[in-house]
Design a protein around this motif. Structure first.
Motif, PDB file in Angstrom:
ATOM      1  N   GLU A 117       0.824  -1.219   0.000  1.00  0.00           N
ATOM      2  CA  GLU A 117       0.000   0.000   0.000  1.00  0.00           C
ATOM      3  C   GLU A 117       0.851   1.259   0.000  1.00  0.00           C
ATOM      4  O   GLU A 117       1.996   1.238   0.454  1.00  0.00           O
ATOM      5  CB  GLU A 117      -0.926  -0.014   1.220  1.00  0.00           C
ATOM      6  CG  GLU A 117      -2.031  -1.049   1.041  1.00  0.00           C
ATOM      7  CD  GLU A 117      -2.955  -1.171   2.221  1.00  0.00           C
ATOM      8  OE1 GLU A 117      -2.740  -0.489   3.243  1.00  0.00           O
ATOM      9  OE2 GLU A 117      -3.895  -1.978   2.118  1.00  0.00           O
ATOM     10  N   ASP A 118       0.247   2.352  -0.480  1.00  0.00           N
ATOM     11  CA  ASP A 118       0.884   3.684  -0.490  1.00  0.00           C
ATOM     12  C   ASP A 118       2.263   3.698  -1.126  1.00  0.00           C
ATOM     13  O   ASP A 118       3.166   4.377  -0.653  1.00  0.00           O
ATOM     14  CB  ASP A 118       1.007   4.225   0.956  1.00  0.00           C
ATOM     15  CG  ASP A 118      -0.355   4.292   1.646  1.00  0.00           C
ATOM     16  OD1 ASP A 118      -1.313   4.665   0.954  1.00  0.00           O
ATOM     17  OD2 ASP A 118      -0.435   3.963   2.839  1.00  0.00           O
ATOM     18  N   VAL A 119       2.426   2.934  -2.204  1.00  0.00           N
ATOM     19  CA  VAL A 119       3.719   2.898  -2.888  1.00  0.00           C
ATOM     20  C   VAL A 119       3.919   4.203  -3.669  1.00  0.00           C
ATOM     21  O   VAL A 119       2.988   4.696  -4.299  1.00  0.00           O
ATOM     22  CB  VAL A 119       3.766   1.704  -3.872  1.00  0.00           C
ATOM     23  CG1 VAL A 119       5.074   1.684  -4.657  1.00  0.00           C
ATOM     24  CG2 VAL A 119       3.568   0.386  -3.133  1.00  0.00           C
ATOM     25  N   ILE A 120       5.111   4.786  -3.553  1.00  0.00           N
ATOM     26  CA  ILE A 120       5.426   5.947  -4.396  1.00  0.00           C
ATOM     27  C   ILE A 120       6.054   5.424  -5.692  1.00  0.00           C
ATOM     28  O   ILE A 120       7.137   4.836  -5.677  1.00  0.00           O
ATOM     29  CB  ILE A 120       6.404   6.915  -3.690  1.00  0.00           C
ATOM     30  CG1 ILE A 120       5.739   7.496  -2.427  1.00  0.00           C
ATOM     31  CG2 ILE A 120       6.818   8.040  -4.637  1.00  0.00           C
ATOM     32  CD1 ILE A 120       6.634   8.425  -1.624  1.00  0.00           C
ATOM     33  N   ASP A 121       5.335   5.616  -6.798  1.00  0.00           N
ATOM     34  CA  ASP A 121       5.852   5.219  -8.108  1.00  0.00           C
ATOM     35  C   ASP A 121       6.628   6.410  -8.664  1.00  0.00           C
ATOM     36  O   ASP A 121       6.087   7.227  -9.409  1.00  0.00           O
ATOM     37  CB  ASP A 121       4.699   4.853  -9.051  1.00  0.00           C
ATOM     38  CG  ASP A 121       3.863   3.688  -8.539  1.00  0.00           C
ATOM     39  OD1 ASP A 121       4.422   2.587  -8.395  1.00  0.00           O
ATOM     40  OD2 ASP A 121       2.658   3.886  -8.262  1.00  0.00           O
ATOM     41  N   LEU A 122       7.898   6.471  -8.294  1.00  0.00           N
ATOM     42  CA  LEU A 122       8.740   7.635  -8.590  1.00  0.00           C
ATOM     43  C   LEU A 122       8.713   8.009 -10.069  1.00  0.00           C
ATOM     44  O   LEU A 122       8.622   9.185 -10.422  1.00  0.00           O
ATOM     45  CB  LEU A 122      10.166   7.320  -8.135  1.00  0.00           C
ATOM     46  CG  LEU A 122      11.106   8.474  -7.861  1.00  0.00           C
ATOM     47  CD1 LEU A 122      10.550   9.414  -6.807  1.00  0.00           C
ATOM     48  CD2 LEU A 122      12.461   7.941  -7.439  1.00  0.00           C
ATOM     49  N   HIS A 123       8.812   7.011 -10.926  1.00  0.00           N
ATOM     50  CA  HIS A 123       8.872   7.263 -12.372  1.00  0.00           C
ATOM     51  C   HIS A 123       7.543   7.020 -13.072  1.00  0.00           C
ATOM     52  O   HIS A 123       7.520   6.821 -14.285  1.00  0.00           O
ATOM     53  CB  HIS A 123       9.977   6.407 -12.999  1.00  0.00           C
ATOM     54  CG  HIS A 123      11.341   6.776 -12.502  1.00  0.00           C
ATOM     55  ND1 HIS A 123      12.417   5.936 -12.549  1.00  0.00           N
ATOM     56  CD2 HIS A 123      11.789   7.921 -11.921  1.00  0.00           C
ATOM     57  CE1 HIS A 123      13.481   6.531 -12.038  1.00  0.00           C
ATOM     58  NE2 HIS A 123      13.122   7.737 -11.634  1.00  0.00           N
ATOM     59  N   GLY A 124       6.467   7.001 -12.293  1.00  0.00           N
ATOM     60  CA  GLY A 124       5.149   6.838 -12.889  1.00  0.00           C
ATOM     61  C   GLY A 124       4.726   5.392 -13.026  1.00  0.00           C
ATOM     62  O   GLY A 124       5.324   4.506 -12.412  1.00  0.00           O
ATOM     63  N   ARG A 125       3.694   5.168 -13.820  1.00  0.00           N
ATOM     64  CA  ARG A 125       3.160   3.818 -13.942  1.00  0.00           C
ATOM     65  C   ARG A 125       2.736   3.527 -15.376  1.00  0.00           C
ATOM     66  O   ARG A 125       2.074   4.320 -16.021  1.00  0.00           O
ATOM     67  CB  ARG A 125       2.004   3.647 -12.964  1.00  0.00           C
ATOM     68  CG  ARG A 125       1.082   4.850 -12.851  1.00  0.00           C
ATOM     69  CD  ARG A 125       0.199   4.747 -11.651  1.00  0.00           C
ATOM     70  NE  ARG A 125      -0.809   3.698 -11.865  1.00  0.00           N
ATOM     71  CZ  ARG A 125      -1.844   3.508 -11.054  1.00  0.00           C
ATOM     72  NH1 ARG A 125      -1.998   4.274  -9.978  1.00  0.00           N
ATOM     73  NH2 ARG A 125      -2.717   2.554 -11.305  1.00  0.00           N
ATOM     74  N   LEU A 126       3.142   2.327 -15.803  1.00  0.00           N
ATOM     75  CA  LEU A 126       2.923   1.911 -17.187  1.00  0.00           C
ATOM     76  C   LEU A 126       1.491   1.433 -17.422  1.00  0.00           C
ATOM     77  O   LEU A 126       1.116   1.170 -18.551  1.00  0.00           O
ATOM     78  CB  LEU A 126       3.912   0.776 -17.506  1.00  0.00           C
ATOM     79  CG  LEU A 126       4.527   0.707 -18.886  1.00  0.00           C
ATOM     80  CD1 LEU A 126       4.989   2.040 -19.418  1.00  0.00           C
ATOM     81  CD2 LEU A 126       5.674  -0.286 -18.898  1.00  0.00           C
ATOM     82  N   ASP A 127       0.706   1.301 -16.361  1.00  0.00           N
ATOM     83  CA  ASP A 127      -0.671   0.830 -16.566  1.00  0.00           C
ATOM     84  C   ASP A 127      -1.632   1.987 -16.852  1.00  0.00           C
ATOM     85  O   ASP A 127      -2.830   1.794 -16.918  1.00  0.00           O
ATOM     86  CB  ASP A 127      -1.153   0.000 -15.359  1.00  0.00           C
ATOM     87  CG  ASP A 127      -1.216   0.815 -14.072  1.00  0.00           C
ATOM     88  OD1 ASP A 127      -0.596   1.908 -14.020  1.00  0.00           O
ATOM     89  OD2 ASP A 127      -1.877   0.371 -13.119  1.00  0.00           O
ATOM     90  N   GLN A 128      -1.079   3.192 -17.009  1.00  0.00           N
ATOM     91  CA  GLN A 128      -1.902   4.355 -17.317  1.00  0.00           C
ATOM     92  C   GLN A 128      -1.297   5.142 -18.488  1.00  0.00           C
ATOM     93  O   GLN A 128      -0.086   5.129 -18.682  1.00  0.00           O
ATOM     94  CB  GLN A 128      -1.976   5.301 -16.116  1.00  0.00           C
ATOM     95  CG  GLN A 128      -2.690   4.725 -14.944  1.00  0.00           C
ATOM     96  CD  GLN A 128      -2.845   5.691 -13.773  1.00  0.00           C
ATOM     97  OE1 GLN A 128      -3.671   5.483 -12.925  1.00  0.00           O
ATOM     98  NE2 GLN A 128      -2.055   6.735 -13.724  1.00  0.00           N
ATOM     99  N   VAL A 129      -2.178   5.855 -19.208  1.00  0.00           N
ATOM    100  CA  VAL A 129      -1.702   6.817 -20.207  1.00  0.00           C
ATOM    101  C   VAL A 129      -2.307   8.171 -19.855  1.00  0.00           C
ATOM    102  O   VAL A 129      -3.329   8.245 -19.181  1.00  0.00           O
ATOM    103  CB  VAL A 129      -2.080   6.415 -21.659  1.00  0.00           C
ATOM    104  CG1 VAL A 129      -1.382   5.137 -22.077  1.00  0.00           C
ATOM    105  CG2 VAL A 129      -3.590   6.278 -21.832  1.00  0.00           C
ATOM    106  N   VAL A 130      -1.627   9.225 -20.302  1.00  0.00           N
ATOM    107  CA  VAL A 130      -2.101  10.569 -19.982  1.00  0.00           C
ATOM    108  C   VAL A 130      -2.067  11.420 -21.256  1.00  0.00           C
ATOM    109  O   VAL A 130      -1.180  11.243 -22.107  1.00  0.00           O
ATOM    110  CB  VAL A 130      -1.252  11.180 -18.827  1.00  0.00           C
ATOM    111  CG1 VAL A 130       0.216  11.254 -19.206  1.00  0.00           C
ATOM    112  CG2 VAL A 130      -1.750  12.556 -18.419  1.00  0.00           C
ATOM    113  N   CYS A 131      -3.054  12.300 -21.387  1.00  0.00           N
ATOM    114  CA  CYS A 131      -3.089  13.194 -22.541  1.00  0.00           C
ATOM    115  C   CYS A 131      -2.224  14.423 -22.243  1.00  0.00           C
ATOM    116  O   CYS A 131      -2.368  15.044 -21.197  1.00  0.00           O
ATOM    117  CB  CYS A 131      -4.522  13.611 -22.856  1.00  0.00           C
ATOM    118  SG  CYS A 131      -4.614  14.935 -24.083  1.00  0.00           S
ATOM    119  N   LEU A 132      -1.328  14.755 -23.174  1.00  0.00           N
ATOM    120  CA  LEU A 132      -0.424  15.890 -22.957  1.00  0.00           C
ATOM    121  C   LEU A 132      -1.168  17.224 -22.977  1.00  0.00           C
ATOM    122  O   LEU A 132      -0.690  18.210 -22.423  1.00  0.00           O
ATOM    123  CB  LEU A 132       0.677  15.907 -24.023  1.00  0.00           C
ATOM    124  CG  LEU A 132       1.752  14.825 -23.912  1.00  0.00           C
ATOM    125  CD1 LEU A 132       2.704  14.906 -25.094  1.00  0.00           C
ATOM    126  CD2 LEU A 132       2.528  14.957 -22.603  1.00  0.00           C
TER     127      LEU A 132
END
Ligand SMILES: [Zn+2]
Length: 280
Positions: A117-132
């Protein structure tokens, strides 16, 4: 060598015993046994071509085409990866109340998949995409069918590759790749990760430091710390008299900062250590 490792494990257990605010920093080495490819080998050399750079992705369509072609082909492997004994051991330590924070440089979400729990994903996460443009976040798995639909020839080509044939994707004519735009605004879609040359969002770093201030030791797990965004934590800890330990195979940046380096695989060592630390 084996005697040496046994000795190091005993030593590390003794140092961790009684600590209740262990701050974990994990890297690619912990996920390698789960089949997630690592960027560097044990001597710190690049494997299989340089990873994508942030500015290239933002500025060049050709770079995005190359990224999404490789991502589309590699997605099933990373998406289906399961946590291994090392992830599970860390979760167990957390459930026993021995950790102050888990921070990972990995983007695979395997700590969370192992129940942490409460993991800090420092470099983000590959299971999501984001619109620029509109910054809307959506699931990577929902993007996959859109990629496949727009690129039937790559789908056909990829079907002929071996599961680890990532490099061979580069032989495909990348200019053919069509990239699905954001469904809300038509903007450019990016994986929700920090590429090389990109910046870790400030609040994420601040949260990490806030928890590190209260830690009684820092344990690096499976990272050579070649990337500064991870390296700054052990460096800060060492400066502030917080002991720093590591479980890592191969060369490490800043090895003089460490009170102890256990040169064993995380998957083998962590369950042993956890058993000792959680025994009643
Ligand atoms: Zn958008």
């Amino acid at each position: 060598m084996i005697n040496n490792i046994t000795h190091q494990i005993t030593d590390l257990i003794a140092k961790l015993k009684g600590k209740q605010n262990i701050w974990i920093l994990s890297g690619a080495g912990i996920s390698a046994p789960s089949g997630i490819p690592t960027y560097r080998d044990h001597s710190g050399q690049w494997k299989a071509g340089n990873p994508i750079q942030h500015n290239d992705f933002i500025q060049q369509e050709a770079s995005r085409q190359r990224y999404w072609a490789r991502s589309m082909v590699g997605f099933p492997t990373t998406h289906l990866a399961s946590p291994n004994a090392a992830h599970q051991a860390i979760t167990q330590l957390q459930q026993h109340g021995l950790l102050s924070q888990i921070t990972t440089q990995n983007v695979d979400r395997l700590h969370s998949a192992a129940g942490a729990e409460d993991v800090i994903d420092l470099h983000g996460r590959l299971d999501q995409v984001v619109c620029l443009s509109c910054k809307i976040v959506s699931k990577r798995e929902d993007y996959q069918p859109r990629l496949i639909k727009l690129n039937p020839s790559l789908t056909e080509y990829a079907a002929k590759l071996l599961p680890d044939g990532d490099a061979e994707v580069d032989d495909f004519d990348m200019s053919q790749i069509r990239i699905p735009p954001c469904e809300s605004c038509g903007g450019v879609i990016m994986p929700d990760v920090v590429f090389f040359g990109g910046t870790v969002p400030k609040p994420r770093v601040e949260t990490a430091f806030r928890t590190l201030e209260k830690a009684d030791c820092l344990l690096v797990v499976g990272s050579s710390l070649t990337v500064y965004s991870g390296f700054r934590f052990p460096r800060w800890a060492n400066k502030n008299k917080i002991p720093v330990y590591a479980i890592n195979q191969g060369e490490m940046r800043g090895s003089e900062l460490f009170d102890l380096i256990l040169e064993d695989s995380c998957e083998k060592a962590l369950p042993k250590i956890t058993n000792e630390l959680t025994a009643i």
